[in-house]
Write a protein that holds these residues in place. Structure first.
Motif, PDB file in Angstrom:
ATOM      1  N   ILE A  11       0.816  -1.214   0.000  1.00 55.78           N
ATOM      2  CA  ILE A  11       0.000   0.000   0.000  1.00 55.78           C
ATOM      3  C   ILE A  11       0.850   1.264   0.000  1.00 55.78           C
ATOM      4  O   ILE A  11       0.542   2.237  -0.701  1.00 55.78           O
ATOM      5  CB  ILE A  11      -1.005  -0.003   1.179  1.00 55.78           C
ATOM      6  CG1 ILE A  11      -1.982   1.171   1.022  1.00 55.78           C
ATOM      7  CG2 ILE A  11      -0.310  -0.002   2.529  1.00 55.78           C
ATOM      8  CD1 ILE A  11      -3.138   1.133   2.007  1.00 55.78           C
ATOM      9  N   VAL A  12       1.965   1.266   0.745  1.00 53.05           N
ATOM     10  CA  VAL A  12       2.799   2.470   0.795  1.00 53.05           C
ATOM     11  C   VAL A  12       3.493   2.695  -0.536  1.00 53.05           C
ATOM     12  O   VAL A  12       3.451   3.795  -1.099  1.00 53.05           O
ATOM     13  CB  VAL A  12       3.816   2.381   1.943  1.00 53.05           C
ATOM     14  CG1 VAL A  12       4.771   3.573   1.900  1.00 53.05           C
ATOM     15  CG2 VAL A  12       3.093   2.337   3.285  1.00 53.05           C
ATOM     16  N   ALA A  13       4.126   1.668  -1.074  1.00 53.04           N
ATOM     17  CA  ALA A  13       4.837   1.806  -2.350  1.00 53.04           C
ATOM     18  C   ALA A  13       3.886   2.229  -3.464  1.00 53.04           C
ATOM     19  O   ALA A  13       4.204   3.115  -4.273  1.00 53.04           O
ATOM     20  CB  ALA A  13       5.537   0.496  -2.704  1.00 53.04           C
ATOM     21  N   ASP A  14       2.721   1.601  -3.517  1.00 53.59           N
ATOM     22  CA  ASP A  14       1.755   1.951  -4.563  1.00 53.59           C
ATOM     23  C   ASP A  14       1.257   3.392  -4.405  1.00 53.59           C
ATOM     24  O   ASP A  14       1.065   4.110  -5.389  1.00 53.59           O
ATOM     25  CB  ASP A  14       0.566   0.986  -4.522  1.00 53.59           C
ATOM     26  CG  ASP A  14       0.933  -0.422  -4.978  1.00 53.59           C
ATOM     27  OD1 ASP A  14       2.020  -0.593  -5.566  1.00 53.59           O
ATOM     28  OD2 ASP A  14       0.132  -1.347  -4.731  1.00 53.59           O
ATOM     29  N   SER A  15       1.043   3.809  -3.158  1.00 52.43           N
ATOM     30  CA  SER A  15       0.585   5.169  -2.909  1.00 52.43           C
ATOM     31  C   SER A  15       1.643   6.189  -3.316  1.00 52.43           C
ATOM     32  O   SER A  15       1.327   7.212  -3.934  1.00 52.43           O
ATOM     33  CB  SER A  15       0.235   5.330  -1.430  1.00 52.43           C
ATOM     34  OG  SER A  15      -0.149   6.658  -1.134  1.00 52.43           O
ATOM     35  N   THR A  31      16.785   8.254  -4.049  1.00 51.58           N
ATOM     36  CA  THR A  31      17.421   6.950  -3.965  1.00 51.58           C
ATOM     37  C   THR A  31      16.552   5.969  -3.190  1.00 51.58           C
ATOM     38  O   THR A  31      16.062   6.278  -2.109  1.00 51.58           O
ATOM     39  CB  THR A  31      18.791   7.077  -3.273  1.00 51.58           C
ATOM     40  OG1 THR A  31      19.578   8.006  -4.016  1.00 51.58           O
ATOM     41  CG2 THR A  31      19.493   5.734  -3.214  1.00 51.58           C
ATOM     42  N   GLY A  32      16.337   4.799  -3.749  1.00 54.52           N
ATOM     43  CA  GLY A  32      15.576   3.760  -3.066  1.00 54.52           C
ATOM     44  C   GLY A  32      14.096   3.787  -3.335  1.00 54.52           C
ATOM     45  O   GLY A  32      13.375   2.895  -2.895  1.00 54.52           O
ATOM     46  N   ALA A  81      11.142   5.718   8.764  1.00 57.67           N
ATOM     47  CA  ALA A  81      12.071   5.449   7.668  1.00 57.67           C
ATOM     48  C   ALA A  81      13.365   4.902   8.259  1.00 57.67           C
ATOM     49  O   ALA A  81      13.708   5.179   9.406  1.00 57.67           O
ATOM     50  CB  ALA A  81      12.340   6.741   6.894  1.00 57.67           C
ATOM     51  N   THR A  82      14.102   4.128   7.473  1.00 57.25           N
ATOM     52  CA  THR A  82      15.333   3.512   7.967  1.00 57.25           C
ATOM     53  C   THR A  82      16.491   4.506   7.904  1.00 57.25           C
ATOM     54  O   THR A  82      16.472   5.470   7.132  1.00 57.25           O
ATOM     55  CB  THR A  82      15.701   2.287   7.121  1.00 57.25           C
ATOM     56  OG1 THR A  82      16.034   2.731   5.788  1.00 57.25           O
ATOM     57  CG2 THR A  82      14.554   1.290   7.061  1.00 57.25           C
ATOM     58  N   PRO A  83      17.545   4.278   8.698  1.00 55.84           N
ATOM     59  CA  PRO A  83      18.720   5.152   8.610  1.00 55.84           C
ATOM     60  C   PRO A  83      19.305   5.223   7.206  1.00 55.84           C
ATOM     61  O   PRO A  83      19.746   6.293   6.771  1.00 55.84           O
ATOM     62  CB  PRO A  83      19.694   4.502   9.607  1.00 55.84           C
ATOM     63  CG  PRO A  83      18.820   3.819  10.600  1.00 55.84           C
ATOM     64  CD  PRO A  83      17.659   3.304   9.808  1.00 55.84           C
ATOM     65  N   ASP A  84      19.312   4.103   6.490  1.00 58.45           N
ATOM     66  CA  ASP A  84      19.853   4.123   5.129  1.00 58.45           C
ATOM     67  C   ASP A  84      19.037   5.031   4.214  1.00 58.45           C
ATOM     68  O   ASP A  84      19.598   5.755   3.375  1.00 58.45           O
ATOM     69  CB  ASP A  84      19.890   2.704   4.549  1.00 58.45           C
ATOM     70  CG  ASP A  84      20.999   1.863   5.147  1.00 58.45           C
ATOM     71  OD1 ASP A  84      21.908   2.447   5.781  1.00 58.45           O
ATOM     72  OD2 ASP A  84      20.963   0.627   4.988  1.00 58.45           O
ATOM     73  N   GLN A  85      17.713   4.981   4.336  1.00 59.80           N
ATOM     74  CA  GLN A  85      16.862   5.872   3.544  1.00 59.80           C
ATOM     75  C   GLN A  85      17.174   7.332   3.834  1.00 59.80           C
ATOM     76  O   GLN A  85      17.314   8.157   2.921  1.00 59.80           O
ATOM     77  CB  GLN A  85      15.383   5.644   3.877  1.00 59.80           C
ATOM     78  CG  GLN A  85      14.713   4.464   3.234  1.00 59.80           C
ATOM     79  CD  GLN A  85      13.270   4.392   3.698  1.00 59.80           C
ATOM     80  OE1 GLN A  85      12.975   3.777   4.704  1.00 59.80           O
ATOM     81  NE2 GLN A  85      12.388   5.051   2.977  1.00 59.80           N
ATOM     82  N   GLU A  92      21.928  13.017  -1.156  1.00 62.59           N
ATOM     83  CA  GLU A  92      21.377  13.460  -2.437  1.00 62.59           C
ATOM     84  C   GLU A  92      20.979  14.922  -2.424  1.00 62.59           C
ATOM     85  O   GLU A  92      21.099  15.619  -3.443  1.00 62.59           O
ATOM     86  CB  GLU A  92      20.175  12.590  -2.794  1.00 62.59           C
ATOM     87  CG  GLU A  92      19.701  12.734  -4.215  1.00 62.59           C
ATOM     88  CD  GLU A  92      18.719  11.636  -4.609  1.00 62.59           C
ATOM     89  OE1 GLU A  92      18.130  11.756  -5.693  1.00 62.59           O
ATOM     90  OE2 GLU A  92      18.542  10.670  -3.836  1.00 62.59           O
ATOM     91  N   CYS A  93      20.504  15.426  -1.281  1.00 60.57           N
ATOM     92  CA  CYS A  93      19.949  16.782  -1.235  1.00 60.57           C
ATOM     93  C   CYS A  93      20.944  17.838  -0.749  1.00 60.57           C
ATOM     94  O   CYS A  93      20.668  19.033  -0.885  1.00 60.57           O
ATOM     95  CB  CYS A  93      18.711  16.806  -0.341  1.00 60.57           C
ATOM     96  SG  CYS A  93      17.321  15.863  -0.988  1.00 60.57           S
ATOM     97  N   ASP A  94      22.061  17.422  -0.182  1.00 62.79           N
ATOM     98  CA  ASP A  94      23.055  18.388   0.290  1.00 62.79           C
ATOM     99  C   ASP A  94      23.794  18.975  -0.909  1.00 62.79           C
ATOM    100  O   ASP A  94      24.602  18.291  -1.546  1.00 62.79           O
ATOM    101  CB  ASP A  94      24.029  17.716   1.250  1.00 62.79           C
ATOM    102  CG  ASP A  94      24.989  18.708   1.893  1.00 62.79           C
ATOM    103  OD1 ASP A  94      24.925  19.910   1.566  1.00 62.79           O
ATOM    104  OD2 ASP A  94      25.821  18.273   2.724  1.00 62.79           O
ATOM    105  N   THR A  95      23.514  20.234  -1.205  1.00 61.83           N
ATOM    106  CA  THR A  95      24.160  20.890  -2.346  1.00 61.83           C
ATOM    107  C   THR A  95      25.293  21.816  -1.910  1.00 61.83           C
ATOM    108  O   THR A  95      25.726  22.676  -2.682  1.00 61.83           O
ATOM    109  CB  THR A  95      23.132  21.684  -3.166  1.00 61.83           C
ATOM    110  OG1 THR A  95      22.566  22.718  -2.345  1.00 61.83           O
ATOM    111  CG2 THR A  95      22.033  20.767  -3.696  1.00 61.83           C
TER     112      THR A  95
END
Length: 332
Positions: A11-15, A31-32, A81-85, A92-95
């Motif tokens: 349900i989460v992935a589909d949403s 990522t992920g 959410a997991t630490p890896d996520q 990814e977002c640190d510019t």
């Protein structure tokens, strides 16, 4: 139980796939494929990242966009959410200007965001964290040490998100976020528990004469179970506790935010807003800004929360600043 889903484990992935498809002009998967970030990141701006378990939509994914979050990390229903996520979203977002994490005060969220921050710091990223704990109904509750972070999280994300958009540096954002948390109080009530897809059962069951006072947003029951009251008595209860805890100076300007938990009609939210506003103004406050709607949910729980946040000139200006997200949009 009937829900529009294929299986509970999907349900989460589909949403999330549906959400990204519906808002593809502004957001993409990170990522992920369980992190959602802005389609275009701005170099040199502090990234603001939040997240937690699914089931609270539109928070947090609906707040990704200019003026609020750069990314939201999504776990399964009511699961952090997991630490890896989270680490992947930071990288990814640190510019170049660092990352501010806005974290609700639930044990799983705090632990996993802390681990991700440590991982990112070890690899050279500058990371700071603001813990939101606006729920006055709890001091030591299941799933949290101290007060929980609930609907006031939206207020913090909006204000620090606007400041980041305007170029505020990381240390300033952390201080601003902590001042906003200190100025914000929330309390909620429910008349029907949330139905968790995996079990198909309500998290708690109430008779027609009962309500749960002081509920959280993870389906947990409230601080007390009480006799169901007319709306004006419920407004009396919530506002009295918020006013006592906030201890605001006379004539202080505030934001009044009435939030639905997922199963409450807009008409009832506006009714409660009107009652709450009268009580706050009778208590000596000036309602300078307002927000009413279903923003921080607990799946389909029938209930609502009242959030009051003190506004100084800076925070009022940042609240008014342009925001363009799926769930909040003004000044565009």
């Amino acid at each position: 139980m009937k829900k529009f889903m294929n299986t509970a484990d999907r349900i989460v992935a589909d949403s999330l796939e549906g959400f990204v498809g519906a808002h593809e002009e502004s957001v993409v998967f990170g990522t992920g494929a369980r992190n959602i970030r802005r389609r275009e990141l701005r170099p040199g701006k502090v990234a603001v990242i939040s997240g937690g378990g699914a089931g609270h939509e539109p928070m947090h994914i609906g707040f990704v966009g200019p003026g609020m979050l750069d990314a939201a990390c999504v776990g399964h229903i009511f699961t952090s959410a997991t630490p890896d996520q989270i680490h992947a979203a930071i990288v990814e977002c640190d510019t170049g200007a660092g990352v501010l994490l806005v974290v609700k005060n639930y044990d799983g969220d705090v632990m996993n965001f802390e681990m991700a921050a440590e991982m990112a710091t070890a690899s050279g990223h500058k990371v700071e964290t603001v813990i939101v704990n606006d729920d006055i109904a709890t001091h030591a509750a299941p799933r949290s040490s101290g007060r929980r972070g609930v609907a006031g999280t939206l207020v913090v994300e909006k204000i620090v998100g606007a400041a980041a958009e305007a170029g505020m540096v990381l240390a300033g954002l952390k201080a601003l976020g902590e001042r906003t948390v200190a100025a914000t109080r929330s309390m909620g009530v429910a008349i029907r528990g949330a139905t968790v897809p995996a079990s198909g059962r309500a998290a708690f069951t109430l008779s027609s004469e009962e309500m749960e006072v002081g509920v959280g947003i993870h389906g947990e029951p409230g601080r007390t179970r009480a006799a169901f009251e007319p709306a004006d008595r419920i407004a009396d209860l919530l506002c009295a506790e918020i006013l006592a805890d906030l201890a605001a100076p006379a004539e202080a300007s505030v934001l009044l935010f009435v939030n639905g938990f997922g199963g409450t009609p807009a008409s009832e939210l506006y009714l409660m807003y009107g009652l709450a506003r009268v009580r706050l103004e009778r208590g000596g406050l000036q309602v300078a800004r307002s927000l009413v709607g279903t923003y921080v949910t607990s799946l389909d729980m029938a209930g609502l929360s009242i959030t009051v946040s003190l506004l100084d000139e800076q925070r009022a200006r940042l609240w008014d600043a342009t925001v363009s997200t799926a769930a909040l949009r003004w000044g565009v």
